[in-house]
Design a protein around this motif. Sequence first.
Motif, short mmCIF file in Angstrom:
data_model
loop_
_atom_site.label_atom_id
_atom_site.label_comp_id
_atom_site.label_asym_id
_atom_site.label_seq_id
_atom_site.Cartn_x
_atom_site.Cartn_y
_atom_site.Cartn_z
N VAL A 155 0.85 -1.70 0.02
CA VAL A 155 -0.12 0.27 0.49
C VAL A 155 0.46 1.06 -0.36
CG1 VAL A 155 -1.35 1.86 1.44
CG2 VAL A 155 -2.22 -0.79 0.85
N VAL A 156 1.54 1.27 0.66
CA VAL A 156 2.47 2.18 0.99
C VAL A 156 3.81 2.65 -0.24
CG1 VAL A 156 4.79 3.04 1.89
CG2 VAL A 156 2.80 2.47 3.48
N ILE A 157 3.88 1.48 -0.95
CA ILE A 157 4.89 1.99 -2.44
C ILE A 157 4.44 2.29 -3.48
CG2 ILE A 157 7.43 0.13 -1.15
CD1 ILE A 157 6.01 -1.52 -3.16
N TYR A 158 2.72 1.76 -3.45
CA TYR A 158 2.28 2.26 -4.40
C TYR A 158 1.60 3.54 -4.30
CZ TYR A 158 -0.92 2.29 -8.20
OH TYR A 158 -2.09 2.62 -9.37
N LEU A 159 1.81 4.17 -3.22
CA LEU A 159 1.28 5.63 -2.55
C LEU A 159 1.26 6.38 -3.67
CD1 LEU A 159 -0.95 7.07 -1.33
CD2 LEU A 159 1.21 7.48 0.55
N ASN A 178 2.35 7.04 -6.73
CA ASN A 178 1.12 6.83 -7.99
C ASN A 178 0.71 7.62 -8.33
OD1 ASN A 178 0.67 4.76 -10.02
ND2 ASN A 178 1.90 5.63 -10.48
#
Lengths: 320, 283
Positions: free
Chosen positions: A113-117, A119
Amino acid sequence: MKKKKSITRAKWGYLFILPFFLCYFIFSFIPLLDTIRYSFYEYYRSGLKIVGPNFVGLKNYAGILGPDLFRYMGNTFILWILGFIPQIVIALVLAAWFSDSRLKIHGEGFFKVVIYLPNLIMASAFAMLFFTMFSTSGPINNLLMDFGIIKKKIDFMGSVGGTRTLICIMNFLMWFGNTSIMLMAAIMGISPDLFEAASIDGCNPLQAFFRITLPMIRPILSYTLIVSLIGGLQMFDVPQIFTNGQGNPDRTSYTLIMWLNNFLKAPDYGRAGALSVYLFIVSGILCFFVYQMMKDDDQDGSKKAAKKQKKLAKQLAKNA
Amino acid sequence: MKKENKIGNGVRGVVAHIVLIILSFMCLFFFYILIINATRSHADLQKGFSALPGNSLIKNFKAVANDGTFPMVRGILNSLIVSSLCAAICTYFSSLTAYGLYVYDFKLRKAAFTFIMAILVMPTQVTALGFLRLITNMGMYDSLLPLIVPSIASPAVFYFMHSYLQSSLPISLVEAARIDGSKEFQTFNRIVLPIMKPAIAVQAIFTFVGSWNNYFVPALVIQSKNKMTVPILIATLRGADYMNFDMGKIYMMISVAILPIILVYLFLSRYIIAGVTLGGVKE
């Protein structure tokens, strides 16, 4: 009787796809033709006077094909590649970790969830945020001073390296999560038996990664590369807002689309047209590669893809 | 040997967690500072860095809401209108097109599909010049309409919908509906659309976000202040001589541009991340 029926149904097919094609024709195809047409004309504003439109043949094309074009092309490429290399490396590593069953990652869902945020963040607001934070009186400089890491405030945006690095960091942050998740899905698609068999034969994780994972996901890697290249070609929001459309210092972060934007705002329709046509040709070639890949994908692994989609569809339905 | 492997995995696990924590920190740090600084007053911000929130949240928010030079509330409203309508018509017409090409057999079916696949990742910027002139001639310059209507033709969304239909709509269902006397259009609206709901939801989110964040075309089309969308206002803010402005207000402005999407994301993240995998096509 049967034939007649299929003819009546064909009418519905055309009717259903009509809005799409009508809309595409009006808002993309006609503009494309118009863009090409204007590339052959001299048509710009000089002060309050409008010059043209006069037919000038290939003059715009020749006029644009100068040092500026290559310079901005170089800038665009550098800004793209410096963001893309860390992006693809980190994404590959993360994808391999996430999909490794022996490696138990705690809070996997949270990390995804955090690493996609980033984007989903508005690129222009993100660039504005970076500009404010890295300005000489901004929090980053204050923080570094407080910790005694630096003695004098750093003018990040004053140097070529600083500006470019910050733009690349933004691009990296915005895209690495997306790429990780896509690559992870590709790795999950590899049969676990392969890894199992290799492991029994004494294959270590590093070997498995280079000998099994990488060759198996090569198609999606090349897809990612091409799509990212097309995205890089369109790079605009981040450098435009970050440098206020100037590409400072000394136009070293000025991209092709920023140039196009400048022509459109001036306006200088002739040169904007010629530049658009150049960009169109390059994008056309890249689109062709994507088309080839998508086509191959359908022929070879249509069943596998359908199966994967079914699984995903179920998952989506469950979430709903 | 086995034991060695276990230790190896343990080390790898530690490294993996450290790297993930660093990356997550990088992703969250800037937004954390943004939120903290949005709660601090200008005077407080001048004093330097702080990791703790201030008490000017409401004051900053009021300052943003009442600013006539940068009509942020109006901008959010415009962005909401454009993005919602885009998401609605884009998903509906993409589903319609996908259904038309999936269910019906006609002469140009293959050609139509090939064409859409060929333009799948074509950048919109290359036709911006013609687009700008077209909408000027149509009298739609400086209106929100040209930001909405073209989203009817979205190749990437079409592709997603088409793949979804392939995996979840058996043709026999359509045939059964026909036997029961359902008209073609009715079949689509009453039977197919409900089946496509999960795909529509995912694509609606992506289209909404894409449109919310879109800057290039709106900046060319919109002129008047009361029609500006959020990204254009941010760009105007950057263009202004803003170093003399109230910094707390600046941070608040960036926050109101970014935070709505983050909030939506926090609620729908599982959904969105599942959708990334299939909708691999970036626009």
